[in-house]
Write an enzyme that holds these catalytic residues in place. Structure first.
Site, PDB file in Angstrom:
ATOM      1  N   CYS A 184       0.916  -1.281  -0.087  1.00  0.00           N
ATOM      2  CA  CYS A 184      -0.165  -0.032  -0.070  1.00  0.00           C
ATOM      3  C   CYS A 184       0.957   1.166  -0.199  1.00  0.00           C
ATOM      4  O   CYS A 184       0.415   2.427  -0.113  1.00  0.00           O
ATOM      5  CB  CYS A 184      -1.078  -0.221   1.223  1.00  0.00           C
ATOM      6  N   CYS A 242     -14.357   0.096   6.509  1.00  0.00           N
ATOM      7  CA  CYS A 242     -13.553  -0.462   5.560  1.00  0.00           C
ATOM      8  C   CYS A 242     -13.541   0.425   4.269  1.00  0.00           C
ATOM      9  O   CYS A 242     -14.736   1.048   4.081  1.00  0.00           O
ATOM     10  CB  CYS A 242     -14.045  -1.851   5.160  1.00  0.00           C
ATOM     11  N   LYS A 260     -11.153   5.900   2.689  1.00  0.00           N
ATOM     12  CA  LYS A 260     -12.445   5.516   2.764  1.00  0.00           C
ATOM     13  C   LYS A 260     -13.403   5.757   1.556  1.00  0.00           C
ATOM     14  O   LYS A 260     -14.012   5.228   1.178  1.00  0.00           O
ATOM     15  CB  LYS A 260     -12.851   6.132   4.256  1.00  0.00           C
ATOM     16  N   HIS A 314      -9.173   3.351  -2.700  1.00  0.00           N
ATOM     17  CA  HIS A 314      -7.858   2.857  -2.427  1.00  0.00           C
ATOM     18  C   HIS A 314      -7.339   1.950  -3.678  1.00  0.00           C
ATOM     19  O   HIS A 314      -7.153   0.797  -3.660  1.00  0.00           O
ATOM     20  CB  HIS A 314      -8.023   1.904  -1.360  1.00  0.00           C
TER      21      HIS A 314
END
Lengths: 466, 408
Positions: B90, B219, B345, B349
């Protein structure tokens, strides 16, 4: 003096009640059967029983695995069980399969091995037979395992004699293509198959050793069902109190494990001096006469049967792969690599990690890659092997995972801190979701993780200590 | 906390400037392939910098799943320059920036492109794969952990944080919900964000559980997108624009999975974050992050990770995130607005793009071009990524500012 030196048993915690099956098919059901968890099979149950049986004793020189439901048609199960139990590579391993009598025949083979000079030999007997849904065997067949150690010193029960017959008779069978148990017409197979064979072995064994029903504290024998069991006992002049409970109402007929499991229960309740007549059935009969020396300490069958969880019929279908369910939308796990598994074989089979010789930190690589550099002190290649599978631990933190592809949702994963050091992130099993908490004591259990490309991946999970 | 060892402080401060940035709309970009996303982000950056593609002397591409090697950059039509693909889970987007910035700082080129891209929605799957190394898992398979999902690997932090600080289930859920509500509020002001809806605390608390204690709104989105930055030597920056942004600090810290293997790790902080933060602060000369950092983008892949990061980066005291969350300290109206563009959020992502997407927002904030999300008079801004997860991760912190430091 040769005899049974230790016993162990494993009854899975799950039960399917006759009532639940009856609700499904609008029939009348009674009793309940033990059902192996979605991640269990005869290998994992045998490991659990064998570990209980071997606890605190010198390792046996032979391990015989008996079942009619070995997960592999070609590939030895005894070898997987011996590996999980961390037995020496010189331990002789063999599978006894294809007959309900496999358990007792393996016991006779173990007896022969010890007579021939082996210090001890362990037999596991387990089964997970399937009856076709809506059929008469669906309710009858249960899942369980037991383990019996034969040795030459410090016996719980001496083996005073044995007797065997074989008899070709087609009562129950599965060809290599059959998923479910097949059988002949009910009264025929009972009246012409089971009843005369069992009566014959019991009476001929007594005759051979000049003994009668009054000489035995207990008679322990296989039967296809509770009715057949009662009928044999009556016919031979045994009193009700002499007959060992077959536990069919509580766990079902557990196949090759059934008679050995009854024997374990009988020994756990016996008094020194008791004589036991024991017989297994399947394509003939094997019988043993035992004389009890002392009662095994530890758990009894009653202890093992009290902790249970009832499942519904839908779970049963899914766990036994009888119902196809939607594939998870998460990315698929890539299939395991055989060579990668081979490199970490010690970790996979008996959860070996490492202990640093410099700083003493036990460690287990979370991704199963072999530790080369100490995570605590950076010493390189300075480790001794360290076994985690026999260590208890505590749940440091956890996640109840709705996304985990499991046949028993929700999944539970956690960080386990082992007593004595070392940490592992792993799946948990056999938990009650509402009782899970930080600090929960856990032990390790050998389970089926996944099955890909036909290979069954066994590994260790944590489960609450009950 | 262990000592950090030695590193060269101030090695990057004020040596590199960002003169142009681009970022695509994030989301389910069914209309766009990897090539479209790359072109969209790169050409916005070229235009923003007022440069042509031929001016770029080297390029670093960050992507985790959406292409192998520098050839993935082919759609940009760059002509025979050095190009490299990098990957650091990430933190991949920030890793691309590191490559480009270090090349410029080293003087091997004057202008370099850092670009990150991820096209996740073509897989037709929920979530992302783990680092795909065969035999990564105890049972010899490769995915995130031993069969558990990414949310589960972060849920460990929540369970333990609530336990350690004696926060009951309801209060814990509310705390996390307030983070999601904030990020949705910020995302609603951002036309490029994947999710632009506002939500209530009640909605978040009552949402279906994904991995206890994390629910749906804890998530982040799984999105497609790309973001790009053009960096030059700081001394050249004013030739391109009057308001360049300067790199003040840049640090990556990767562990050896100590937390997953050693019983001492507490699952209420992340060492990799702490070390990366300390190094970046030292390079940038930041003594009191809460006071000196004007706004920040932190890695809120899961709400609990945002909460832990507040403490790891020194925005909140240990165990004190709760007070700051309840006080609204990190909302646009607070004293340190965090995830002003909606965060992972709501902005989404796409792994390889995320670090640069965060930088895009901080760049716009420092230039005063963040529109309705504009923070008042920002000076220093921070981006943070965590690759991997708690106990086995890669922490990355980048600090940028809108003025050159006076030489002491």
């Amino acid at each position: 003096m040769i005899g049974i030196t230790s016993v162990g048993a494993y009854i899975p915690r799950y039960r399917l009640s006759g009532e639940e099956i009856g609700r499904m098919w609008r029939t009348r059901g009674k009793g309940e059967k033990a059902v192996a968890g979605y991640d269990e099979d005869t290998i994992t149950m045998s490991v659990a029983a064998a570990l209980e049986c071997m606890k605190g004793l010198p390792a046996p020189e032979a391990l015989y695995y008996a079942t009619t439901t070995a997960p592999y048609r070609e590939k030895q199960a005894a070898c997987i069980v011996a590996g999980a139990c961390d037995l020496d590579k010189t331990c002789r391993t063999a599978d006894f399969t294809n007959t309900l009598r496999a358990g007792t025949t393996a016991l006779l083979a173990a007896l022969d091995a010890v007579k021939a000079g082996a210090s001890s030999a362990i037999v596991t007997a387990s089964d997970c037979r399937l009856g076709a849904p809506m059929g008469r065997f669906e309710q009858a067949l249960g899942d369980a395992a037991c383990a019996i150690m034969i040795g030459s010193t410090d016996a719980l029960a001496r083996i005073e004699g044995s007797y065997s017959i074989f008899r070709e008779f087609s009562d129950v069978w599965r060809t290599s293509k059959d998923h479910f148990l097949q059988s002949g017409e009910g009264r025929f197979i009972e009246e012409m198959g089971y009843l005369p064979a069992m009566r014959e072995i019991l009476s001929d064994t007594m005759k051979k050793y000049s003994l009668g029903p009054a000489d035995f504290a207990k008679v322990v024998f296989y039967a296809p069902d509770a009715r057949g069991h009662a009928s044999v006992a009556r016919g031979l002049g045994f009193d009700k109190t002499q007959v060992q409970d077959p536990m069919y109402d509580a766990i079902g007929n557990t196949g090759a494990a059934a008679a050995p499991l009854m024997l374990v229960a009988a020994l756990e309740e016996a008094s020194p001096g008791d004589r036991i007549l024991f017989a297994g059935y399947g394509d003939g009969c094997d019988a043993l006469i035992l004389r009890v020396e002392k009662r095994p300490s530890g758990r009894t069958m009653r202890d093992r049967l009290t902790k249970k969880v009832h499942i519904d019929y839908g779970s049963y279908l899914v766990w036994r792969d009888l119902l196809e369910v939607e594939r998870p939308s998460l990315p698929e796990r890539p299939a395991p690599s055989l060579s990668s598994r081979w490199r970490i074989r010690d970790t996979l089979s008996s959860l070996y990690g490492f202990k640093c010789r410099k700083c003493g930190t036990p460690q287990l690589h979370p991704l199963g890659q072999i530790v080369r550099v100490c995570v605590e002190c950076q010493a390189k290649d300075d480790f001794e092997r360290y076994k985690f599978s026999d260590k208890t631990g505590k749940l440091f933190t956890y996640a109840i995972d709705m996304l985990q592809p499991t046949k028993n949702p929700p999944g539970l994963n956690g960080v386990v801190d082992f007593d004595g050091g070392g940490r592992m992130i792993c799946e948990l099993t056999d938990y009650d979701v509402e009782k899970v908490h930080v600090g929960m004591p856990v032990q390790m259990t050998f389970r089926k993780m996944s099955q890909e490309k036909g290979i069954i991946n066994y590994f260790w999970k944590a489960k609450p200590i009950e | 906390m262990k000592s950090m060892g030695s590193f060269a402080v101030e090695s990057i401060r004020d040596k590199v400037a960002i003169i142009g940035m681009g970022c695509t709309r994030f989301g389910e970009r069914w209309d766009a392939g990897v090539e479209d996303l790359l072109v969209e982000a790169a050409y916005e950056a070229f235009e923003d910098a007022g440069v042509a593609p031929k001016d770029v002397q080297a390029a670093w591409l960050g992507t985790v799943f959406s292409g192998m090697s520098a050839m993935t950059l082919s759609p940009l039509g760059l002509q025979f320059i050095p190009m490299t693909r990098v990957e650091n889970m990430c933190a991949t987007g920030s890793e691309a920036l590191r490559g480009a910035a270090y090349a410029v700082a080293a003087g091997v080129c004057d202008m370099a492109l850092a670009i990150g891209v991820e096209k996740l929605k073509d897989s037709g799957l929920t979530g992302v794969r783990g680092p795909a190394v065969v035999g990564d898992n105890p049972d010899g398979s490769a995915c995130i952990g031993s069969g558990y999902s990414a949310p589960a690997s972060f849920a460990y932090l929540g369970t333990r944080y609530f336990h350690q600080y004696r926060i009951d289930r309801d209060e814990g859920k509310e705390l996390l919900a307030k983070i999601a509500v904030k990020n949705h509020q910020h995302g609603s002001l951002n036309p490029k964000a994947h999710f632009q809806n506002v939500i209530t605390v009640e909605q978040a608390v009552k949402a279906p559980i994904v991995a206890w204690p994390l629910g749906l709104f804890d998530c982040c989105g799984v999105s497609d997108g790309a973001a790009a930055a053009i960096v030059v030597r700081a001394a050249m920056a004013k030739n391109f624009r009057s308001d360049p942004i300067y790199i003040k600090g840049m640090a990556i810290s990767a562990g050896a999975r100590q937390g997953s293997m050693r019983s001492g790790y507490d699952y209420v902080h992340i060492d990799e974050n702490v070390f990366a933060g300390q190094q970046a602060y030292a390079q940038a000369g930041v003594k009191n992050p809460r006071k000196e950092i004007s706004c920040a983008e932190v890695h809120d892949c899961f709400s609990i990770n945002e909460l832990i990061t507040y403490e790891d980066l020194g925005f909140s005291r240990r165990g004190g995130a709760k007070e700051d969350i309840h006080a609204g300290a990190f909302t646009l109206q607070g004293d340190l607005p965090i995830n002003t563009d909606g965060g992972l959020k709501c902005f989404g992502h796409p792994l390889g793009a995320s670090g640069l997407r965060m930088l895009y927002e901080m760049y716009k904030q420092l230039q005063g071009k963040a529109g309705p999300r504009q923070v008042k008079n920002p000076r220093l801004a921070l981006t943070h990524n965590l690759g991997g997860n708690a106990g086995a991760g890669i922490g990355c912190v980048v600090i940028v500012g809108n003025e050159l430091n006076k030489k002491p």
